[in-house]
Design a protein around this motif. Sequence first.
Motif, PDB file in Angstrom:
ATOM      1  N   HIS A  54       0.845  -1.190   0.000  1.00 18.58           N
ATOM      2  CA  HIS A  54       0.000   0.000   0.000  1.00 18.58           C
ATOM      3  C   HIS A  54       0.884   1.246   0.000  1.00 18.58           C
ATOM      4  CE1 HIS A  54      -3.491  -2.487   0.597  1.00 18.58           C
ATOM      5  NE2 HIS A  54      -2.949  -3.017   1.683  1.00 18.58           N
ATOM      6  N   VAL A  55       0.822   1.982  -1.085  1.00 18.79           N
ATOM      7  CA  VAL A  55       1.684   3.146  -1.242  1.00 18.79           C
ATOM      8  C   VAL A  55       0.934   4.406  -0.830  1.00 18.79           C
ATOM      9  CG1 VAL A  55       3.051   4.477  -2.899  1.00 18.79           C
ATOM     10  CG2 VAL A  55       2.916   1.996  -3.103  1.00 18.79           C
ATOM     11  N   ARG A  56       1.584   5.242  -0.082  1.00 26.41           N
ATOM     12  CA  ARG A  56       0.987   6.491   0.371  1.00 26.41           C
ATOM     13  C   ARG A  56       1.763   7.675  -0.185  1.00 26.41           C
ATOM     14  NH1 ARG A  56      -0.550   5.561   6.733  1.00 26.41           N
ATOM     15  NH2 ARG A  56      -1.559   3.555   6.496  1.00 26.41           N
ATOM     16  N   THR A  57       1.031   8.728  -0.476  1.00 25.82           N
ATOM     17  CA  THR A  57       1.705   9.946  -0.875  1.00 25.82           C
ATOM     18  C   THR A  57       1.928  10.867   0.314  1.00 25.82           C
ATOM     19  OG1 THR A  57      -0.438  10.939  -1.431  1.00 25.82           O
ATOM     20  CG2 THR A  57       0.768   9.846  -3.202  1.00 25.82           C
ATOM     21  N   VAL A  58       1.082  10.789   1.341  1.00 23.91           N
ATOM     22  CA  VAL A  58       1.243  11.534   2.587  1.00 23.91           C
ATOM     23  C   VAL A  58       1.105  10.522   3.719  1.00 23.91           C
ATOM     24  CG1 VAL A  58       0.422  13.435   4.010  1.00 23.91           C
ATOM     25  CG2 VAL A  58       0.253  13.592   1.523  1.00 23.91           C
ATOM     26  N   SER A  59       2.090  10.478   4.608  1.00 18.36           N
ATOM     27  CA  SER A  59       2.178   9.389   5.580  1.00 18.36           C
ATOM     28  C   SER A  59       0.982   9.305   6.513  1.00 18.36           C
ATOM     29  CB  SER A  59       3.460   9.538   6.401  1.00 18.36           C
ATOM     30  OG  SER A  59       3.461  10.776   7.103  1.00 18.36           O
ATOM     31  N   PHE A  60       0.364  10.437   6.880  1.00 16.18           N
ATOM     32  CA  PHE A  60      -0.714  10.394   7.863  1.00 16.18           C
ATOM     33  C   PHE A  60      -2.100  10.374   7.230  1.00 16.18           C
ATOM     34  CE2 PHE A  60       0.847  14.799   7.430  1.00 16.18           C
ATOM     35  CZ  PHE A  60      -0.290  15.433   6.952  1.00 16.18           C
ATOM     36  N   LEU A  61      -2.184  10.274   5.896  1.00 15.38           N
ATOM     37  CA  LEU A  61      -3.472  10.192   5.212  1.00 15.38           C
ATOM     38  C   LEU A  61      -3.657   8.796   4.632  1.00 15.38           C
ATOM     39  CD1 LEU A  61      -3.566  13.613   3.304  1.00 15.38           C
ATOM     40  CD2 LEU A  61      -4.640  13.043   5.485  1.00 15.38           C
ATOM     41  N   PRO A  62      -4.861   8.227   4.725  1.00 16.95           N
ATOM     42  CA  PRO A  62      -5.088   6.900   4.148  1.00 16.95           C
ATOM     43  C   PRO A  62      -4.842   6.902   2.646  1.00 16.95           C
ATOM     44  CG  PRO A  62      -6.893   7.523   5.605  1.00 16.95           C
ATOM     45  CD  PRO A  62      -6.050   8.749   5.414  1.00 16.95           C
ATOM     46  N   GLU A  63      -4.289   5.796   2.147  1.00 16.89           N
ATOM     47  CA  GLU A  63      -4.003   5.704   0.731  1.00 16.89           C
ATOM     48  C   GLU A  63      -5.294   5.517  -0.068  1.00 16.89           C
ATOM     49  OE1 GLU A  63      -3.806   1.616   2.509  1.00 16.89           O
ATOM     50  OE2 GLU A  63      -3.009   3.597   2.983  1.00 16.89           O
ATOM     51  N   GLY A  64      -5.271   6.005  -1.280  1.00 17.91           N
ATOM     52  CA  GLY A  64      -6.387   5.780  -2.191  1.00 17.91           C
ATOM     53  C   GLY A  64      -7.622   6.597  -1.905  1.00 17.91           C
ATOM     54  N   SER A  65      -7.536   7.603  -1.058  1.00 19.03           N
ATOM     55  CA  SER A  65      -8.719   8.403  -0.735  1.00 19.03           C
ATOM     56  C   SER A  65      -8.566   9.819  -1.270  1.00 19.03           C
ATOM     57  CB  SER A  65      -8.937   8.453   0.784  1.00 19.03           C
ATOM     58  OG  SER A  65      -7.914   9.200   1.416  1.00 19.03           O
ATOM     59  N   THR A  66      -9.701  10.491  -1.394  1.00 14.74           N
ATOM     60  CA  THR A  66      -9.720  11.913  -1.734  1.00 14.74           C
ATOM     61  C   THR A  66      -9.792  12.702  -0.435  1.00 14.74           C
ATOM     62  OG1 THR A  66     -10.801  11.549  -3.869  1.00 14.74           O
ATOM     63  CG2 THR A  66     -10.980  13.756  -2.906  1.00 14.74           C
ATOM     64  N   THR A  67      -8.828  13.575  -0.207  1.00 15.92           N
ATOM     65  CA  THR A  67      -8.733  14.311   1.052  1.00 15.92           C
ATOM     66  C   THR A  67      -9.411  15.668   0.930  1.00 15.92           C
ATOM     67  OG1 THR A  67      -6.653  13.232   1.645  1.00 15.92           O
ATOM     68  CG2 THR A  67      -7.157  15.312   2.741  1.00 15.92           C
ATOM     69  N   ILE A  68     -10.345  15.924   1.813  1.00 19.17           N
ATOM     70  CA  ILE A  68     -10.987  17.247   1.893  1.00 19.17           C
ATOM     71  C   ILE A  68     -10.319  18.006   3.047  1.00 19.17           C
ATOM     72  CG2 ILE A  68     -13.148  18.518   2.063  1.00 19.17           C
ATOM     73  CD1 ILE A  68     -13.016  16.587  -0.315  1.00 19.17           C
ATOM     74  N   VAL A  69      -9.484  18.967   2.710  1.00 14.47           N
ATOM     75  CA  VAL A  69      -8.808  19.774   3.726  1.00 14.47           C
ATOM     76  C   VAL A  69      -9.803  20.810   4.244  1.00 14.47           C
ATOM     77  CG1 VAL A  69      -6.878  21.315   4.233  1.00 14.47           C
ATOM     78  CG2 VAL A  69      -6.581  19.442   2.585  1.00 14.47           C
ATOM     79  N   VAL A  70     -10.059  20.805   5.550  1.00 17.87           N
ATOM     80  CA  VAL A  70     -10.970  21.767   6.181  1.00 17.87           C
ATOM     81  C   VAL A  70     -10.103  22.670   7.058  1.00 17.87           C
ATOM     82  CG1 VAL A  70     -13.002  22.050   7.634  1.00 17.87           C
ATOM     83  CG2 VAL A  70     -12.831  20.071   6.120  1.00 17.87           C
ATOM     84  N   LEU A  71      -9.897  23.883   6.597  1.00 15.12           N
ATOM     85  CA  LEU A  71      -8.899  24.778   7.184  1.00 15.12           C
ATOM     86  C   LEU A  71      -9.551  25.873   8.013  1.00 15.12           C
ATOM     87  CD1 LEU A  71      -5.885  25.508   7.306  1.00 15.12           C
ATOM     88  CD2 LEU A  71      -6.194  26.823   5.206  1.00 15.12           C
ATOM     89  N   ASP A  72      -9.129  25.978   9.254  1.00 10.24           N
ATOM     90  CA  ASP A  72      -9.657  26.972  10.186  1.00 10.24           C
ATOM     91  C   ASP A  72      -9.050  28.339   9.881  1.00 10.24           C
ATOM     92  OD1 ASP A  72     -10.569  28.432  12.363  1.00 10.24           O
ATOM     93  OD2 ASP A  72     -10.151  26.843  13.813  1.00 10.24           O
TER      94      ASP A  72
END
Length: 291
Positions: A54-72
Motif C-alpha cells: 500500500h503506497v501512500r503519498t502523505v504518511s498520515f493520510l489513508p491511501e487511495g482516498s480523496t482528502t478534503i482539507v478543512v482549514l480553520d
Amino acid sequence: MADLRPGRRHRAIPIADASLLGAALRRTAVIRVTLLGAAVLLAGLTVWRGAAQHVRTVSFLPEGSTTIVVLDQSRSVYIAAYKRIAAALTQVVQGDPSIGLIAFSDTAYELLPPGSHGADLKAMLRYYRPRGGGANVDPATLFPASPWDNVFSGGTKISAGLELARQVIARDNVKHATIFLVSDLETAGEDLPALGQVLVKLTHDPRVTIRIAPLFPILEDRAFFGRFLPQSAFVKPSQVATRGPAEPRRKLLAQIPWPFMVAGGLLLLLLAANELLCSRVELPRPLQVAP
C-alpha cells in the motif's frame, strides 16, 4: 561400437557399484522436489506481497482516498500556529494527493472541489510564512494579510466546515474520502450541539475517515473531539513536520514491507539449502588393500 557423434542420445555406462548410489540419489530427489515446491510457493508469495504494498503519498493520510482539507481561518488561530499549518499544507503539496479545500470561520466556503491536486495548495503557503516586509504585510507579525479577513467574521463554527465537507462528499459521490481538519478545535459554545451531531454523522459514514491536525488546542476542546474520535484520528506534530521545498515529490512513501522481506529472505535460504544439500555426491574412497 557405440555412436558417439554429437547430438545423439548415449546409453548409460554400467558400473559395478551403482547400488551404492541408490540411497543418495533418492535422498537428493526428495530434497530437490521439496525445495522446488517450497521455492515456487515462496516466489509466488513474494511477488504477491510485493504487488500488494500500500503506497501512500502523505504518511498520515489513508491511501487511495480523496482528502478534503478543512482549514480553520478564524481569529482564534494565533500566529504561533502558522508554522504548523504551513508544515501540514507543505506535506500535502509534496505528496500531491487528490484533494478538495474548504475554509471556515463562522461560515464555510468551498475553495477547491474534490479531485484537485494537492500541489494547488502551494499558493496558500505565502499567508503562513513571514516576509521581511512589503505591501500588504502586517508590520507587527511580518505575515501577509489574509484575503479572508473581509469575508469571515471573528466567530468560529467548526460544524460549518465539517458539514460543508460532508455535503461536498455526498454531492460528488466520493467513494473513499478523508476529512483533514486543521484547527485549534476551539468553537463557539452555541456550536457544540451542531458540532457533536455532524461528528456523529461522519463517524458513522463508511465512506469517510477523519484526520485532525490540532493547532495547540486547550484540553477541554481536545477532549470534546476525543469523545467522538479515536486517538489514531489525531495527527502528531512529528508526523506533520516536513523537510524540503513545497514541491510535489516523485518518491512515494510506503510502510516497511516486512511480509515481502521475510518471504524474500526465506526464498534465499531455500536456494542456499538447495546448493548445500544437493551438491556433488561424494563417495567414500575404497579401502586400500595391502600387497
